[in-house]
Design a protein around this motif. Structure first.
Motif, PDB file in Angstrom:
ATOM      1  N   TYR A   1       0.802  -1.226   0.000  1.00 55.62           N
ATOM      2  CA  TYR A   1       0.000   0.000   0.000  1.00 55.62           C
ATOM      3  C   TYR A   1       0.835   1.276   0.000  1.00 55.62           C
ATOM      4  CZ  TYR A   1       0.341  -0.962   5.093  1.00 55.62           C
ATOM      5  OH  TYR A   1       0.778  -1.269   6.354  1.00 55.62           O
TER       6      TYR A   1
ATOM      7  N   SER B   1     -10.959  -9.532  -6.240  1.00 57.69           N
ATOM      8  CA  SER B   1     -11.380  -8.814  -5.034  1.00 57.69           C
ATOM      9  C   SER B   1     -10.211  -8.713  -4.072  1.00 57.69           C
ATOM     10  CB  SER B   1     -12.547  -9.543  -4.347  1.00 57.69           C
ATOM     11  OG  SER B   1     -12.108 -10.795  -3.836  1.00 57.69           O
TER      12      SER B   1
ATOM     13  N   LYS C   1     -10.500  -6.824   3.207  1.00 61.68           N
ATOM     14  CA  LYS C   1     -10.223  -5.724   4.130  1.00 61.68           C
ATOM     15  C   LYS C   1     -10.834  -6.004   5.502  1.00 61.68           C
ATOM     16  CE  LYS C   1      -9.350  -2.012   0.934  1.00 61.68           C
ATOM     17  NZ  LYS C   1      -9.454  -0.560   0.722  1.00 61.68           N
TER      18      LYS C   1
ATOM     19  N   VAL D   1     -13.871  -6.483  -1.173  1.00 62.70           N
ATOM     20  CA  VAL D   1     -14.112  -5.295  -1.993  1.00 62.70           C
ATOM     21  C   VAL D   1     -13.731  -5.653  -3.426  1.00 62.70           C
ATOM     22  CG1 VAL D   1     -13.514  -2.884  -2.405  1.00 62.70           C
ATOM     23  CG2 VAL D   1     -13.559  -3.763  -0.069  1.00 62.70           C
TER      24      VAL D   1
ATOM     25  N   TYR E   1     -12.458  -5.376  -7.277  1.00 57.82           N
ATOM     26  CA  TYR E   1     -11.456  -4.521  -7.926  1.00 57.82           C
ATOM     27  C   TYR E   1     -12.081  -3.266  -8.517  1.00 57.82           C
ATOM     28  CZ  TYR E   1      -7.684  -8.062  -7.781  1.00 57.82           C
ATOM     29  OH  TYR E   1      -6.697  -8.943  -7.396  1.00 57.82           O
TER      30      TYR E   1
ATOM     31  N   GLU F   1     -12.248  -1.006  -5.568  1.00 52.49           N
ATOM     32  CA  GLU F   1     -10.956  -0.730  -4.941  1.00 52.49           C
ATOM     33  C   GLU F   1     -10.077   0.148  -5.826  1.00 52.49           C
ATOM     34  OE1 GLU F   1      -7.844  -1.206  -1.975  1.00 52.49           O
ATOM     35  OE2 GLU F   1     -10.032  -1.238  -2.016  1.00 52.49           O
ATOM     36  N   TYR F   2     -10.095  -0.095  -7.137  1.00 50.58           N
ATOM     37  CA  TYR F   2      -9.235   0.653  -8.072  1.00 50.58           C
ATOM     38  C   TYR F   2     -10.071   1.526  -9.006  1.00 50.58           C
ATOM     39  CZ  TYR F   2      -6.364  -3.285  -6.508  1.00 50.58           C
ATOM     40  OH  TYR F   2      -5.714  -4.232  -5.745  1.00 50.58           O
TER      41      TYR F   2
END
Length: 782
Positions: free
Chosen positions: A250, A362, A365, A397, A399, A402-403
């Motif tokens: 991250y 995915s 988290k 979550v 992709y 998330e992105y």
């Protein structure tokens, strides 16, 4: 001072002596009374400019070490809580310091076993030790001390503190600095005392293992619209690269930008950036993922509101942290999640939820992390509850969420490129892939990729799962753009057309063989540009998709990167053969055999077990059953079954039998090439398995002059025996057998060590570092 009243006594997870979760949790008092093993965190704040550690004096009301000087901040991990959440929370509660997760570097885990208070307090504790590196000391008046825990704080030079502990000073909580806890001081000392010239020489040596090669292609076969689309695709590739950097870790994008901005400061800074660009992370692909940078090299962030304000002080500046050991779960899972936590959570999910959790597209988290972030940013909230049990802490979550910002921009570029393209199949691919980025459904776009028939060849999306070393579930983003080599593509059609024949003759029991293998389309391209998951050693081919649904329904498709193969053969394999292969067999090493086996390797990813039936009748896949072992075993399977398949095609007179000896000797030379990638990398691990098996069985011979040769009288039989072993393990989904096979053969045996030392002595490159002049020109002009 009287001990404060506690409304609800804190509960801890009880561990085994080896640190494994038992599923039992008990009140704090009972844990310390009974001597149960449990978990805690230690957080050290270190000032880089003054080389000092922050210490706190424990409050007089504490039930252990009252009034002693101790760690900057520490606390038990409550039942169901996670390590990093606890570290962040304790720092806030005890010292009033609010820091994001990228400030915390896990440097080691320490087991502390001691008995105090006349035997009434037994502390058997696994401590996760974190380091927070600030540029300068935090002013003491900036701290907000929790009176029930901390009575004072001070900074002390780390070497002075070490000496006080070594002398067992009675004012300080004791730690054995000559034992495991000495790592804290050793890490800091190494990090800041290493000579710049020594580091530069080390990085230069690491860089020298890559041959810098310029790769290009003839663009005459492309229309003007194709060339316009190519520019858009290369721009999309830079976004794919951004996503991949984030998937690795991250704080990785922040580190990348920092190194790039500081590359001109010194020669050492330039070398850091050059080697980082090859690895796309601070961990060296060719050194078992050993870190070549430390947090001391990392980016600096300013947080004006991390503590209460102090007149004349602009705020807390810290180094963004990354661990010395590469996290096995990359950035797909919480840093402090282990397999057991995931499995316990997964077992409580419904079928669709379980599919999302273990699927390619995915990330996983923590709800508690989200809650903590909200709490720390909300000054009106006075407290946050500690949860008991982690049944619902993890969540998925997609992709596409998330992105989202990255994928939205990439999708826009793909749609624009698709509008320009005249090739209907490429138009369909680009538009469907753009839609997949936003919907998280990649099925149709992967089918479109398999059916691609275009001079401009494109592969883009999340595919490979090597970065997920916990389970091998999560896919990384990548892009390959090239020009199709029509002549070479026509020549390799034979392999894809005979997959069903190969499947039916595989050396494994017939019950495991599939009756509906589909011919694999093979495309040979000249690579123009790649991005995303193409760090370290460069791939010469890929066989996709990895989605078992598509493999079962439609098979796979293959792309060969011919100019990459040619560069590797010329600059790496030929020099290896000259050193490691017996003189009388060196002439058998040729490019056609090397390239042909590469083709067959990729084809063999499409045959053999994929969707399987377990002994209990349950339907599953090889990937789900073998988890983190799948990638290495699958690479070994494709290699060794590829050799078997080539021999089979020769017996069927579909290939000339004159290839036999060159095929085997070229493969032997290739073993030394791939093992140099390291035994943490799937291809290197798989290659070590094959070499050591064939060497043990006598198919490979180690000569008195320390060269190697093939025993042609044995190699056919032993190639088939290893093929049978691996295929059967996959067909049964037998993870224990896979572990045993890899443990026995996936090692740096003495013959391999000798060969690799010879190659290092004459500095044969390990791999290539490609430059893309066409892409560089396009990016420079846009």
């Amino acid at each position: 001072m009287a001990k404060p009243e506690i409304e609800h006594e804190e509960h801890f997870d009880v561990l085994t002596r080896t640190g494994q979760m038992t599923g039992v949790f008990k009140p704090r008092g009972e844990v310390h009374r009974d001597g149960d093993y449990h978990r805690a965190v230690h957080v050290w704040i270190f000032s880089e400019s003054t080389q000092e550690l922050l210490l706190q004096r424990r409050a007089d009301c504490k039930d252990s070490w009252a009034g002693f000087w101790d760690i900057s901040s520490a606390g038990h991990i409550s039942a169901g809580d996670s390590s990093l959440i606890t570290a962040r929370r304790e720092l806030h509660e005890e010292l009033g310091v609010i820091l994001p997760k990228d400030a915390f570097e896990l440097i080691f885990i320490f087991l502390r076993e001691c008995v105090i208070n006349d035997g009434k307090f037994i502390d058997n504790e696994y401590d996760d030790v974190y380091l927070v590196t600030t540029l300068a000391p935090i002013p003491l008046e900036a701290f907000t001390l929790q009176e029930s825990e901390v009575s004072a704080v001070k900074y002390i030079p780390f070497e002075e503190y070490k000496n006080l502990l070594a002398k067992e000073d009675p004012e300080y909580v004791p730690y054995d600095v000559n034992g495991e806890y000495g790592q804290l001081f050793d890490i800091i000392a190494r990090r800041y005392k290493e000579n710049m010239e020594t580091r530069s020489l080390a990085l230069q040596k690491q860089l020298s293992r890559y041959a810098c090669i310029s790769l290009g292609a003839e663009l005459e076969g492309l229309t003007e619209e194709d060339k316009e689309a190519l520019a858009l695709l290369i721009k999309a590739g830079t976004i794919i690269d951004d996503i991949f950097h984030l998937q690795v870790w991250y704080s990785n994008p922040t580190l990348r930008d920092w190194l790039n901005e500081h590359t001109e400061i010194s020669h050492l800074d330039k070398l850091k950036w050059m080697y980082y660009r090859i690895n796309k992370s601070p961990w060296s692909c060719l050194d078992e993922n050993e870190s070549f940078l430390t947090t001391a090299d990392s980016a600096v962030k300013l947080l004006p509101e991390a503590t209460k304000p102090v007149t004349g002080w602009k705020g807390l500046q810290y180094r963004t942290a990354f661990p010395m050991l590469k996290p096995p779960g990359a950035n797909f899972y919480p840093q402090d999640m282990d397999k057991r936590e995931f499995e316990l959570w997964k077992d409580k999910l419904t079928g669709d939820q379980k599919q999302d959790a273990t699927g390619f597209f995915s990330v996983i988290k923590r709800q508690s992390e989200t809650n903590l972030d909200t709490f720390l940013s909300d000054t009106t909230t006075s407290s946050i509850d500690h949860q008991v049990g982690f049944d619902h802490d993890l969540y998925t979550v997609p992709y596409s969420q998330e992105y989202k910002n990255f994928l939205g921009k990439a999708a826009e570029l793909l749609h624009k490129a698709g509008d320009l393209i005249s090739s209907l199949s490429l138009k369909r691919l680009l538009h469907s892939k753009a839609d997949a980025f936003l919907t998280n459904d990649y099925y149709d776009s992967d089918i479109a990729w398999m059916e691609l028939d275009s001079k401009l060849d494109v592969t883009i999306g999340p595919y490979e799962t090597y970065e997920d070393a916990i389970f091998g579930y999560k896919a990384t983003f990548e892009l390959f753009v090239g020009v199709r080599d029509d002549k070479a593509t026509a020549q390799v059609k034979l392999f894809g057309d005979h997959l069903q024949v190969l499947e039916q003759n595989l050396p494994m029991d017939n019950v495991y063989k599939s009756q509906d293998i589909i011919a694999a389309p093979i495309r040979v391209i000249q690579l123009i540009y790649n991005s995303g998951d193409v760090k370290g050693p460069q791939t010469v081919a890929f066989n996709l998709p990895n989605d078992e649904r598509i493999v079962k329904d439609r098979g796979t498709s293959m792309v060969m990167l011919k100019n990459v193969s040619e560069a590797k053969f010329k600059h790496i394999l030929q020099p290896i053969a000259e050193v490691c292969i017996a003189k009388e067999q060196q002439d058998y090493v040729d490019f056609d055999s090397f390239f042909t086996h590469t083709i067959c390797h990729e084809c063999c990813h499409g045959i053999g077990p994929h969707s399987i039936t377990l002994p209990n009748g349950e339907k599953s896949t090889v990937r789900l059953e073998l988890q983190e072992l799948h990638s290495a075993l699958e690479e070994a399977k494709a290699d060794i079954v590829g050799l078997w398949a080539l021999k089979f095609l020769m017996v069927q007179e579909l290939l000339p039998k004159s290839l036999t000896k060159s095929m085997y000797v070229s493969f032997l030379a290739g073993c030394f090439r791939s093992v140099r990638f390291g035994l943490e990398e799937a291809h290197g691990k798989g290659q070590a398995l094959q070499f050591n098996w064939l060497f043990e069985k006598g198919a490979f011979i180690w000569n008195p002059d320390e060269t190697f040769s093939v025993d042609f009288s044995k190699v056919d039989t032993e190639v088939e025996s290893l093929s049978r072993e691996i295929l059967t393990i996959q067909a049964k989904g037998d993870k224990k057998a896979a572990e045993a096979l890899l443990e026995k053969y996936c090692k740096m045996s003495q013959p391999l060590k000798v060969a690799l030392e010879k190659l290092e002595n004459i500095q044969v490159p390990v791999d290539i570092a490609p430059k893309f002049p066409i892409a560089d020109e396009i990016l420079a002009n846009n």
